[in-house]
Design a protein around this motif. Structure first.
Motif, PDB file in Angstrom:
ATOM      1  N   PRO A  94       0.786  -1.265  -0.006  1.00  0.00           N
ATOM      2  CA  PRO A  94      -0.068   0.089   0.067  1.00  0.00           C
ATOM      3  C   PRO A  94       0.925   1.385   0.050  1.00  0.00           C
ATOM      4  O   PRO A  94       1.572   1.190   0.805  1.00  0.00           O
ATOM      5  N   MET A  95       0.461   2.208  -1.066  1.00  0.00           N
ATOM      6  CA  MET A  95       1.329   3.602  -0.754  1.00  0.00           C
ATOM      7  C   MET A  95       0.312   4.601  -1.041  1.00  0.00           C
ATOM      8  O   MET A  95      -1.126   4.449  -1.596  1.00  0.00           O
ATOM      9  N   PHE A  96       0.682   5.692  -0.627  1.00  0.00           N
ATOM     10  CA  PHE A  96      -0.284   7.114  -0.596  1.00  0.00           C
ATOM     11  C   PHE A  96       0.442   8.252  -0.568  1.00  0.00           C
ATOM     12  O   PHE A  96       1.621   8.194   0.175  1.00  0.00           O
ATOM     13  N   SER A  97       0.149   9.310  -1.109  1.00  0.00           N
ATOM     14  CA  SER A  97       0.356  10.621  -0.631  1.00  0.00           C
ATOM     15  C   SER A  97      -0.570  11.481  -0.476  1.00  0.00           C
ATOM     16  O   SER A  97      -1.749  11.548  -0.794  1.00  0.00           O
ATOM     17  N   LYS A  98      -0.142  12.528   0.549  1.00  0.00           N
ATOM     18  CA  LYS A  98      -1.087  13.561   1.179  1.00  0.00           C
ATOM     19  C   LYS A  98      -0.369  14.867   0.946  1.00  0.00           C
ATOM     20  O   LYS A  98       0.709  14.949   1.004  1.00  0.00           O
ATOM     21  N   ASN A  99      -1.114  15.885   0.932  1.00  0.00           N
ATOM     22  CA  ASN A  99      -0.675  17.298   0.731  1.00  0.00           C
ATOM     23  C   ASN A  99      -0.256  17.806   1.938  1.00  0.00           C
ATOM     24  O   ASN A  99      -0.644  17.074   3.152  1.00  0.00           O
ATOM     25  N   ALA A 100       0.169  19.155   2.265  1.00  0.00           N
ATOM     26  CA  ALA A 100       0.475  19.690   3.493  1.00  0.00           C
ATOM     27  C   ALA A 100      -0.639  19.634   4.419  1.00  0.00           C
ATOM     28  O   ALA A 100      -0.568  19.949   5.522  1.00  0.00           O
ATOM     29  N   TRP A 101      -1.766  19.572   4.001  1.00  0.00           N
ATOM     30  CA  TRP A 101      -3.011  19.838   4.909  1.00  0.00           C
ATOM     31  C   TRP A 101      -3.552  18.253   5.282  1.00  0.00           C
ATOM     32  O   TRP A 101      -4.608  18.198   5.917  1.00  0.00           O
ATOM     33  N   GLY A 102      -2.935  17.209   4.859  1.00  0.00           N
ATOM     34  CA  GLY A 102      -3.450  16.039   5.129  1.00  0.00           C
ATOM     35  C   GLY A 102      -4.491  15.374   4.241  1.00  0.00           C
ATOM     36  O   GLY A 102      -5.046  14.391   4.611  1.00  0.00           O
ATOM     37  N   ALA A 103      -4.752  16.057   3.033  1.00  0.00           N
ATOM     38  CA  ALA A 103      -5.870  15.624   2.240  1.00  0.00           C
ATOM     39  C   ALA A 103      -5.136  14.475   1.089  1.00  0.00           C
ATOM     40  O   ALA A 103      -3.839  14.586   0.793  1.00  0.00           O
ATOM     41  N   TYR A 104      -5.588  13.680   0.861  1.00  0.00           N
ATOM     42  CA  TYR A 104      -4.861  12.683  -0.131  1.00  0.00           C
ATOM     43  C   TYR A 104      -4.810  13.085  -1.427  1.00  0.00           C
ATOM     44  O   TYR A 104      -5.752  13.699  -2.101  1.00  0.00           O
ATOM     45  N   GLU A 105      -3.878  12.978  -1.945  1.00  0.00           N
ATOM     46  CA  GLU A 105      -3.437  13.155  -3.551  1.00  0.00           C
ATOM     47  C   GLU A 105      -3.497  12.148  -4.464  1.00  0.00           C
ATOM     48  O   GLU A 105      -3.339  12.205  -5.583  1.00  0.00           O
ATOM     49  N   GLY A 106      -3.287  10.916  -4.104  1.00  0.00           N
ATOM     50  CA  GLY A 106      -3.079   9.794  -4.691  1.00  0.00           C
ATOM     51  C   GLY A 106      -2.847   8.470  -3.869  1.00  0.00           C
ATOM     52  O   GLY A 106      -2.270   8.580  -2.797  1.00  0.00           O
ATOM     53  N   CYS A 107      -3.114   7.267  -4.465  1.00  0.00           N
ATOM     54  CA  CYS A 107      -2.670   6.095  -3.808  1.00  0.00           C
ATOM     55  C   CYS A 107      -2.781   5.037  -4.738  1.00  0.00           C
ATOM     56  O   CYS A 107      -3.162   5.027  -5.822  1.00  0.00           O
ATOM     57  N   ASN A 108      -2.369   3.799  -4.248  1.00  0.00           N
ATOM     58  CA  ASN A 108      -2.293   2.731  -5.433  1.00  0.00           C
ATOM     59  C   ASN A 108      -3.238   1.709  -5.008  1.00  0.00           C
ATOM     60  O   ASN A 108      -3.981   1.813  -3.958  1.00  0.00           O
ATOM     61  N   PRO A 109      -3.606   0.649  -6.184  1.00  0.00           N
ATOM     62  CA  PRO A 109      -4.748  -0.089  -5.763  1.00  0.00           C
ATOM     63  C   PRO A 109      -4.433  -0.976  -4.345  1.00  0.00           C
ATOM     64  O   PRO A 109      -5.591  -1.266  -3.864  1.00  0.00           O
ATOM     65  N   ALA A 110      -3.256  -1.350  -4.194  1.00  0.00           N
ATOM     66  CA  ALA A 110      -3.189  -1.953  -2.858  1.00  0.00           C
ATOM     67  C   ALA A 110      -3.498  -0.940  -1.636  1.00  0.00           C
ATOM     68  O   ALA A 110      -4.087  -1.735  -0.652  1.00  0.00           O
ATOM     69  N   PHE A 111      -3.507   0.129  -1.769  1.00  0.00           N
ATOM     70  CA  PHE A 111      -4.064   0.981  -0.415  1.00  0.00           C
ATOM     71  C   PHE A 111      -5.448   1.016  -0.747  1.00  0.00           C
ATOM     72  O   PHE A 111      -6.118   0.963   0.510  1.00  0.00           O
ATOM     73  N   GLU A 112      -5.977   1.006  -1.729  1.00  0.00           N
ATOM     74  CA  GLU A 112      -7.315   0.840  -1.776  1.00  0.00           C
ATOM     75  C   GLU A 112      -7.956  -0.313  -1.323  1.00  0.00           C
ATOM     76  O   GLU A 112      -8.967  -0.462  -0.499  1.00  0.00           O
ATOM     77  N   ALA A 113      -7.536  -1.425  -1.595  1.00  0.00           N
ATOM     78  CA  ALA A 113      -7.656  -2.789  -0.811  1.00  0.00           C
ATOM     79  C   ALA A 113      -7.677  -2.738   0.267  1.00  0.00           C
ATOM     80  O   ALA A 113      -8.410  -3.400   1.239  1.00  0.00           O
ATOM     81  N   ALA A 114      -6.668  -2.137   1.077  1.00  0.00           N
ATOM     82  CA  ALA A 114      -6.291  -2.136   2.263  1.00  0.00           C
ATOM     83  C   ALA A 114      -7.387  -1.140   3.179  1.00  0.00           C
ATOM     84  O   ALA A 114      -7.800  -1.802   4.219  1.00  0.00           O
ATOM     85  N   VAL A 115      -7.960  -0.156   2.697  1.00  0.00           N
ATOM     86  CA  VAL A 115      -8.906   0.719   3.314  1.00  0.00           C
ATOM     87  C   VAL A 115     -10.331   0.452   2.931  1.00  0.00           C
ATOM     88  O   VAL A 115     -11.322   0.862   3.654  1.00  0.00           O
ATOM     89  N   GLY A 116     -10.432  -0.260   1.832  1.00  0.00           N
ATOM     90  CA  GLY A 116     -11.553  -0.446   1.397  1.00  0.00           C
ATOM     91  C   GLY A 116     -12.518   0.650   0.512  1.00  0.00           C
ATOM     92  O   GLY A 116     -13.446   0.619   0.440  1.00  0.00           O
TER      93      GLY A 116
END
Length: 757
Positions: A94-116
């Motif tokens: 699982p991978m993800f990136s967030k901006n300076a305010w903690g909002a998600y800017e992107g993620c991979n399918p493994a992260f999608e599967a991890a959080v549903g």
């Protein structure tokens, strides 16, 4: 247009001379030009237009080249982005990136599967906005985090997070979680295995393919007494030919090599030299592919020395009586069977003597069970001292013993031994300061005349013992065939009694109870009758004691109570019918823990008033546990149920307990009533019972009244109620009627005897 604004338009080289001439006065002035030919003006306009067109074309081509470069850069950027996206999507972690305010800017399918959640649901939103509660999405340090995926599977991630900076500006952060679930499980498994290896109570031994010790745990050192360093590199006793049974060791090797494992009992010699029995499990461990190690052998050894000792003790206990140390019934049966086998080969005889101690119950009642145990041990010692060394003495019951004699030619030797056993018990047994005279009743059965099997011999010897106990105590009685017939009849009657209730063979009859002062009907006693389909009517004196002995009196007694209460409820308010019904209940029935609850249910379900029911109890209830009887009778009195003591005077009632019991009626036994005209002592006893009852504010009922003379004597002496054939025989409920007593001419002798009484 942005390009034009950013880069100011430069003068064309073709216009410079004109400008210079105009500044230097070389060009004609406006006035002069105005005066020239219009052709000149047209030429100048064409030149200016051409110059402008050239500038426009140059600008167009420049801008076109710039746009082409821009498109090329965008194409390369899209390709790089596509390659990066494909790379991120291909990463199983699982991978993800967030901006300076903690909002998600992107993620991979493994992260999608991890959080549903899909990426579209995450973009531009923070954890609390999408309901994510995973710690590793918020913390910024490296950590191991266990969490539960939406599909319920638990997963462990090794999470690494980094912040993204542009100079001093914080742009956001990226994180990747490496799935280390299998690694963590393997580590935990290895840690558990190491803990088990170190602290397991069973000895664990690891050997190489040369059967040399590679490792062992502390438990194995405790079993064999050797330290770990003393055994490393050595061949253990487990595999040595001289230490184990050679055949067993060969079978062990063969099975381990063919099946990969073996289990069985082996012997390990302790360092001190003592043998230690162990239960061993040997497993062949094959090396994994690519490993340099060869085959290993894992052995698990359990010290079973305590188990073996316990088994020996349990075997002894299972075959011997704990109190006397004599063989028990199981071992005696085995020895009888062995003697029968020897007698068959030698054409001999075997005698079985069954012994019951007389008056042993008195020892327990008077001195307690400890004294009873001492008496049993003394009796066992005396029996052992009398018999031969080849004979066997066993304790087969509470105060019952059995002796088997082999190698006999006739019955006389067994009878002589029985007489010596009786004589051995003639001497009193002293327990402390107390002295007990305990006799022995002995029954004898002989093989092969009295039985061919162990069961037949024991059964017939016991039947002979019962005959000795019933007819001539402290004697030896030989078995006779008629004894078996009596036992068989009792067995058949017991079987028939079990089926009688289900087959509706029981019925109730009711005998009137009247008041002696005026002859009025006051109640009736419910009497149980049994009509067998083949034997016909069976006397209660025959089957009631049998029901008491077998415990069948409990279900039968409940049926009687239900039927009597239902009939009493139907008779309520009817003229000429009993308004109270008396029911006999046995002491065994009253001792049932649910008797009061069952009685409440019967009264409620039948609609019978509690005051319409009288329970007749025997004096034996008072003798067994007076305090418990008082509590029970108080519960009955609280419900309004009357209680009568049946057959009063035939037992040994304690007057001290009688005055504390909530009893309403004493019933004079029929044996006293029938002898009123024949024995003055009996009349005195009956008179005493009446006076005693009245002094305790109790009613008196005489049963078995058959003559007018008996009724008149009882009435004159103050007896309250009576029942018997003089007032009516037992009759079915539907035919119940109180007949008028028929006056009879009293015999002169009877009248004089009653007057004298």
């Amino acid at each position: 247009m942005r390009f034009l604004r950013r880069r100011p338009l430069m003068a064309s080289p073709l216009l410079l001379p004109l400008c210079a001439h105009a500044q230097g006065g070389l060009l004609p002035r406006w006035d002069d030009l105005h005066a020239q030919d219009p052709v000149l003006w047209l030429g100048l306009a064409c030149v200016a237009g051409g110059l402008a067109m050239g500038g426009v074309l140059a600008l167009f081509f420049h801008q076109r080249q710039r746009l082409q470069r821009r498109r090329e850069e965008l194409r390369r950027l899209r390709q790089e982005r596509a390659r990066l996206r494909a790379f991120l999507n291909a990463v199983p972690d699982p991978m993800f990136s967030k901006n300076a305010w903690g909002a998600y800017e992107g993620c991979n399918p493994a992260f999608e599967a991890a959080v549903g959640l899909d990426e579209a649901e995450l973009l531009g939103r923070r954890d609390d906005e999408v309901g994510i509660r995973l710690d590793w999405t918020r913390k910024r340090d490296r950590q191991l985090s266990w969490y539960q995926r939406p599909n319920g599977e638990r997963q462990c991630l090794d999470v690494v997070q980094v912040d993204i900076h542009d100079g001093e500006d914080f742009l956001g952060r990226m994180a990747i979680g490496r799935d280390v679930t299998e690694l963590q499980l393997a580590r935990e498994k290895a840690r558990r295995a190491e803990t088990v290896f170190a602290h397991c109570g069973e000895g664990i031994l690891v050997c190489d393919e040369e059967l040399r010790v590679l490792d062992l745990n502390p438990a194995l050192s405790r079993i064999c007494g050797y330290e770990r360093e003393e055994l490393l590199g050595e061949v253990p006793q487990l595999w040595r030919d001289g230490e184990q049974d050679p055949e067993q060791l060969l079978a062990l090797h063969a099975q381990v090599e063919s099946q990969g494992h073996w289990s069985g009992e082996l012997l390990v010699r302790h360092k001190s030299g003592d043998p230690v029995p162990v239960w061993a499990t040997v497993v062949r461990v094959e090396p994994e592919a690519g490993q340099a190690e060869g085959v290993q052998y894992l052995s698990v050894l359990t010290d079973i020395s305590r188990i073996k000792a316990t088994e020996a003790e349990l075997l002894h206990q299972s075959l011997h009586d704990r109190l006397t140390g004599l063989p028990n019934s199981a071992l005696m049966r085995d020895r009888i069977e062995r003697e029968i086998g020897q007698a068959q080969r030698a054409q001999g005889k075997v005698a079985v003597l069954f012994i019951d101690l007389d008056d042993f119950r008195d020892v327990n009642d008077i001195a307690g069970h400890a004294a009873g145990d001492q008496v049993l041990r003394t009796a066992a010692e005396r029996f052992v001292n009398v018999v031969r060394a080849s004979d066997s003495v066993a304790r087969v019951g509470a105060d019952e013993f059995a002796i088997v004699l082999g190698g006999l030619d006739d019955e006389s030797a067994a009878l002589r031994l029985g007489d010596r056993l009786v004589q051995a018990m003639e001497e009193p047994i002293h327990v402390g300061l107390q002295r007990f005279n305990i006799g022995a009743s002995i029954g004898l059965a002989l093989y092969p005349t009295d039985g061919q099997t162990v069961d037949e011999l024991l059964r017939n010897a016991e039947a002979a013992m019962c005959r000795a106990k019933g007819h001539a105590r402290n004697s030896v009685q030989s078995y006779r065939p008629e004894l078996t017939q009596a036992v068989q009849q009792r067995f058949e009657l017991t079987h028939a009694l079990r089926l009688a209730n289900e087959a509706a063979q029981f019925r109730l009859e009711y005998q009137p109870q009247v008041r002696l002062s005026d002859g009025q009907l006051i109640g009736a006693e419910a009497l149980l009758r049994w009509r067998h389909p083949t034997r016909g009517p069976i006397s209660p004196a025959e089957f009631i004691p049998l029901a008491e002995d077998t415990g069948l009196i409990v279900p039968i007694g409940r049926w009687v109570l239900e039927q009597a209460c239902a009939q009493a409820a139907r008779w309520q308010g009817q003229a000429g019918k009993p308004q109270q019904v008396a029911v006999n209940v046995s002491a065994r029935q009253l001792r049932q823990p649910d008797f009061i609850l069952a009685l409440d249910f019967i009264l409620m379900s039948t609609g019978c008033p509690a005051t319409a029911l009288e329970l007749e109890v025997t004096e034996s209830l008072l003798l067994e546990d007076a305090e418990q009887a008082i509590r029970l009778l108080n519960q009955l009195a609280d419900r309004g149920v009357r209680v009568a003591i049946d057959d009063f005077g035939t037992g040994y009632s304690s007057l001290a307990y009688l005055k504390r019991m909530p009893v309403q009626t004493l019933k004079i036994d029929r044996s006293f009533v029938q002898e009123l005209g024949e024995d003055n002592n009996v009349a005195a006893i009956a008179r005493t019972v009446i006076v005693l009852a009245h002094s305790l504010n109790l009613d008196v009922l005489a049963e078995g009244v058959e003559t007018a003379q008996q009724a008149e004597w009882l009435r004159r002496e103050g007896c309250d109620w009576a029942q018997g054939w003089h007032y009516g025989r037992p009759m079915p409920a539907e035919a119940f009627v109180l007949p008028q007593p028929v006056p009879t001419e009293p015999r002169l002798a009877v009248v004089k005897a009653l007057q004298r009484a």
